[in-house]
Design a protein around this motif. Structure first.
Motif, PDB file in Angstrom:
ATOM      1  N   GLU A 183      20.036  -3.522   4.498  1.00  0.00           N
ATOM      2  CA  GLU A 183      20.769  -3.197   5.728  1.00  0.00           C
ATOM      3  C   GLU A 183      22.119  -2.554   5.379  1.00  0.00           C
ATOM      4  N   GLN A 192       0.476  -4.402   9.416  1.00  0.00           N
ATOM      5  CA  GLN A 192       0.621  -5.822   9.111  1.00  0.00           C
ATOM      6  C   GLN A 192       0.147  -6.648  10.315  1.00  0.00           C
ATOM      7  N   ARG A 216      13.008   1.750  11.102  1.00  0.00           N
ATOM      8  CA  ARG A 216      12.718   0.309  11.060  1.00  0.00           C
ATOM      9  C   ARG A 216      11.226   0.049  10.900  1.00  0.00           C
ATOM     10  N   GLY A 217      10.927  -0.955  10.105  1.00  0.00           N
ATOM     11  CA  GLY A 217       9.535  -1.400   9.991  1.00  0.00           C
ATOM     12  C   GLY A 217       8.665  -0.572   9.060  1.00  0.00           C
ATOM     13  N   ASN A 218       9.290   0.325   8.287  1.00  0.00           N
ATOM     14  CA  ASN A 218       8.489   1.138   7.374  1.00  0.00           C
ATOM     15  C   ASN A 218       8.351   0.527   5.986  1.00  0.00           C
ATOM     16  N   GLY A 219       9.053  -0.557   5.735  1.00  0.00           N
ATOM     17  CA  GLY A 219       8.850  -1.241   4.458  1.00  0.00           C
ATOM     18  C   GLY A 219       9.956  -1.061   3.433  1.00  0.00           C
ATOM     19  N   LYS A 220      11.189  -0.901   3.884  1.00  0.00           N
ATOM     20  CA  LYS A 220      12.304  -0.782   2.936  1.00  0.00           C
ATOM     21  C   LYS A 220      12.605  -2.127   2.290  1.00  0.00           C
ATOM     22  N   THR A 221      12.669  -3.167   3.139  1.00  0.00           N
ATOM     23  CA  THR A 221      12.978  -4.501   2.610  1.00  0.00           C
ATOM     24  C   THR A 221      11.893  -4.954   1.646  1.00  0.00           C
ATOM     25  N   VAL A 222      10.661  -4.612   1.986  1.00  0.00           N
ATOM     26  CA  VAL A 222       9.548  -4.980   1.122  1.00  0.00           C
ATOM     27  C   VAL A 222       9.723  -4.350  -0.272  1.00  0.00           C
ATOM     28  N   ALA A 225       0.816  -1.221   0.000  1.00  0.00           N
ATOM     29  CA  ALA A 225       0.000   0.000   0.000  1.00  0.00           C
ATOM     30  C   ALA A 225       0.846   1.267   0.000  1.00  0.00           C
TER      31      ALA A 225
HETATM   32  N1  LIG Z   1       3.567  -0.570   1.825  1.00  0.00           N
HETATM   33  C1  LIG Z   1       3.218  -1.554   2.656  1.00  0.00           C
HETATM   34  N2  LIG Z   1       1.955  -2.051   2.666  1.00  0.00           N
HETATM   35  C2  LIG Z   1       1.606  -3.038   3.509  1.00  0.00           C
HETATM   36  N3  LIG Z   1       2.449  -3.631   4.382  1.00  0.00           N
HETATM   37  C3  LIG Z   1       3.721  -3.188   4.411  1.00  0.00           C
HETATM   38  C4  LIG Z   1       4.159  -2.136   3.563  1.00  0.00           C
HETATM   39  N4  LIG Z   1       5.454  -1.897   3.812  1.00  0.00           N
HETATM   40  C5  LIG Z   1       5.809  -2.757   4.774  1.00  0.00           C
HETATM   41  N5  LIG Z   1       4.782  -3.541   5.136  1.00  0.00           N
HETATM   42  C6  LIG Z   1       4.837  -4.565   6.194  1.00  0.00           C
HETATM   43  O1  LIG Z   1       5.488  -3.982   7.321  1.00  0.00           O
HETATM   44  C7  LIG Z   1       6.437  -4.867   7.890  1.00  0.00           C
HETATM   45  C8  LIG Z   1       7.809  -4.216   7.914  1.00  0.00           C
HETATM   46  O2  LIG Z   1       8.322  -4.087   6.594  1.00  0.00           O
HETATM   47  P1  LIG Z   1       9.886  -4.248   6.268  1.00  0.00           P
HETATM   48  O3  LIG Z   1      10.437  -5.444   6.937  1.00  0.00           O
HETATM   49  O4  LIG Z   1      10.042  -4.134   4.794  1.00  0.00           O
HETATM   50  O5  LIG Z   1      10.446  -2.939   6.981  1.00  0.00           O
HETATM   51  P2  LIG Z   1      11.943  -2.387   6.980  1.00  0.00           P
HETATM   52  O6  LIG Z   1      11.832  -0.932   6.729  1.00  0.00           O
HETATM   53  O7  LIG Z   1      12.792  -3.183   6.069  1.00  0.00           O
HETATM   54  O8  LIG Z   1      12.368  -2.618   8.499  1.00  0.00           O
HETATM   55  P3  LIG Z   1      13.841  -2.905   9.096  1.00  0.00           P
HETATM   56  O9  LIG Z   1      14.573  -1.599   9.070  1.00  0.00           O
HETATM   57  O10 LIG Z   1      13.573  -3.376  10.488  1.00  0.00           O
HETATM   58  O11 LIG Z   1      14.504  -3.943   8.256  1.00  0.00           O
HETATM   59  C9  LIG Z   1       6.376  -6.144   7.082  1.00  0.00           C
HETATM   60  O12 LIG Z   1       5.566  -7.070   7.753  1.00  0.00           O
HETATM   61  C10 LIG Z   1       5.737  -5.725   5.775  1.00  0.00           C
HETATM   62  O13 LIG Z   1       5.033  -6.762   5.183  1.00  0.00           O
END
Ligand SMILES: Nc1ncnc2c1ncn2[C@@H]1O[C@H](COP(=O)(O)OP(=O)(O)OP(=O)(O)O)[C@@H](O)[C@H]1O
Ligand SMILES: [Mg+2]
Length: 358
Positions: free
Chosen positions: A128, A227, A39-45, A7
């Motif tokens: 990372e 999530q 963290r957790g904002n969806g970068k890896t996604v 999203a």
């Molecule tokens: N745009 C999005 N829409 C819906 N769910 C999302 C979205 N982005 C991330 N998520 C969900 O939020 C969670 C965190 O995403 P992710 O692991 O990509 O964060 P991150 O920024 O890589 O965190 P970190 O810095 O801890 O590695 C996951 O469960 C993911 O499925």
């Protein structure tokens, strides 16, 4: 894992798609890309989404997560596994042999990547990336720049925590200047609602408007929490014919908060280890009455928190403390408007800090 519905990242996805289209056509993509945010904002996604898009376009990919596990890094040094890994890195497939990125020889790795990019358009994704060692970072960023200058269709896609920009800048200033940065913040309310609602609806469930609004409010547009709500509602409301209501939210809220607080306990420890709790508390108190603070306002708050603790509050200590709060994603600079301002990385973390300091 890519969530069932990604999203609120249309802008980022279209920027990534345009570059991948160029790559697929054998053209250099213009600039490399840097995704950074708390963290957790969806970068890896987004990184994983890009890798999938690249593969669909028949772009070759090198996908390296820095945090990948190896039982003991030192045991791989100079071992045949490293040789195999280097061969895999140069070839069409990359088989993770349990080696950490930081264990690879920097200049050889960069050379292998460059050779590989000469054969076929290449996407090099590094998750990372804020933990890249200076040697590896420099080797990689220089290779990226050489490939860019030579018109080789290759792109680096780096993702990491908010200190990634500073980290890369300290390694390689000109790389940094010629890269596009995409800050990955929280989601807007509509997108946040979609992140919960659409996967539920796709699975034949429905959710009442006020119930959805409540889950969104509780999540503050923070993807990790969205999530979490999605999963709780899916598991906790298994009857498809009954729409999810506010009473379901009330029933599941304690479970949500338990999981949220576990996550916050880690963030709290991080702040504690960085000696930032007094400052974090002062900032939290200020954010209780406002959603945003200008740079000057934040400086004032930090200065008075430091003074309150009897800690030196010279301009350097203040800037330092703010820098570290940003690096940890506790505060997040939003800069699209003419005056940049800070907002909480996650608002309810502020409340948690206040309560636990009390
Ligand atoms: N745009 C999005 N829409 C819906 N769910 C999302 C979205 N982005 C991330 N998520 C969900 O939020 C969670 C965190 O995403 P992710 O692991 O990509 O964060 P991150 O920024 O890589 O965190 P970190 O810095 O801890 O590695 C996951 O469960 C993911 O499925
Ligand atoms: Mg990640």
């Amino acid at each position: 894992m890519i969530p069932p519905y990604l999203a609120g990242r249309d802008r980022e996805q279209s920027i990534l798609s345009r570059r991948l289209d160029k790559l697929a056509n054998g053209a250099p993509p213009g600039t490399h890309l840097i995704l950074y945010g708390p963290r957790g904002n969806g970068k890896t996604v987004l990184l994983e989404w890009s890798l999938r898009q690249a593969r669909e376009r028949r772009i070759d990919v090198v996908d390296i997560g820095l945090g990948e596990a190896a039982a003991d890094d030192s045991q791989f040094r100079g071992s045949p596994i490293l040789t195999r890994w280097m061969r895999a890195l140069g070839g069409a497939s990359l088989i993770g042999a349990g080696i950490r990125w930081r264990e690879l020889p920097p200049s050889r790795t960069a050379a292998v990547i460059e050779r590989r990019a000469r054969k076929q358009p290449l996407l090099v994704a590094v998750d990372e990336a804020h933990t890249l060692t200076v040697k590896m970072g420099r080797a990689l960023l220089s290779a990226g720049q050489r490939m860019q200058r030579s018109g080789i269709p290759a792109m680096l896609l780096l993702a990491g925590t908010p200190d990634l920009p500073r980290h890369l800048n300290s390694m390689h200033v000109s790389f940094w200047d010629r890269s596009k940065r995409l800050p990955i913040g929280r989601l807007e309310p509509v997108a946040a609602g979609d992140a919960i609602r659409i996967p539920l609806e796709d699975g034949g469930r429905s959710v009442a408007v006020d119930a959805l609004a409540e889950a969104v409010r509780e999540s503050h547009g923070y993807p990790f929490f969205l999530q979490l709500w999605g999963e709780l509602l899916w598991d906790g409301c298994p009857e498809p014919s009954i729409a999810i209501s506010c009473s379901d939210i009330d029933r599941l809220r304690p479970q949500f908060r338990r999981e949220r607080n576990l996550f916050y306990a880690d963030r709290y420890d991080e702040l504690d280890r960085a000696d930032l709790l007094p400052v974090a508390e002062g900032v939290a108190t200020e954010f209780a009455d406002t959603e945003r603070l200008t740079r000057q306002q934040l400086k004032r708050v930090v200065r008075s928190s430091l003074e309150g603790e009897g800690i030196a509050s010279d301009p350097r200590s203040v800037t330092n403390a703010i820098g570290r709060l940003r690096d940890l994603g506790y505060v997040w600079l939003v800069g699209q408007e003419s005056v940049a301002y800070f907002e909480p990385g996650i608002p309810s973390l502020m409340t948690y800090v206040e309560q636990n300091r009390g």
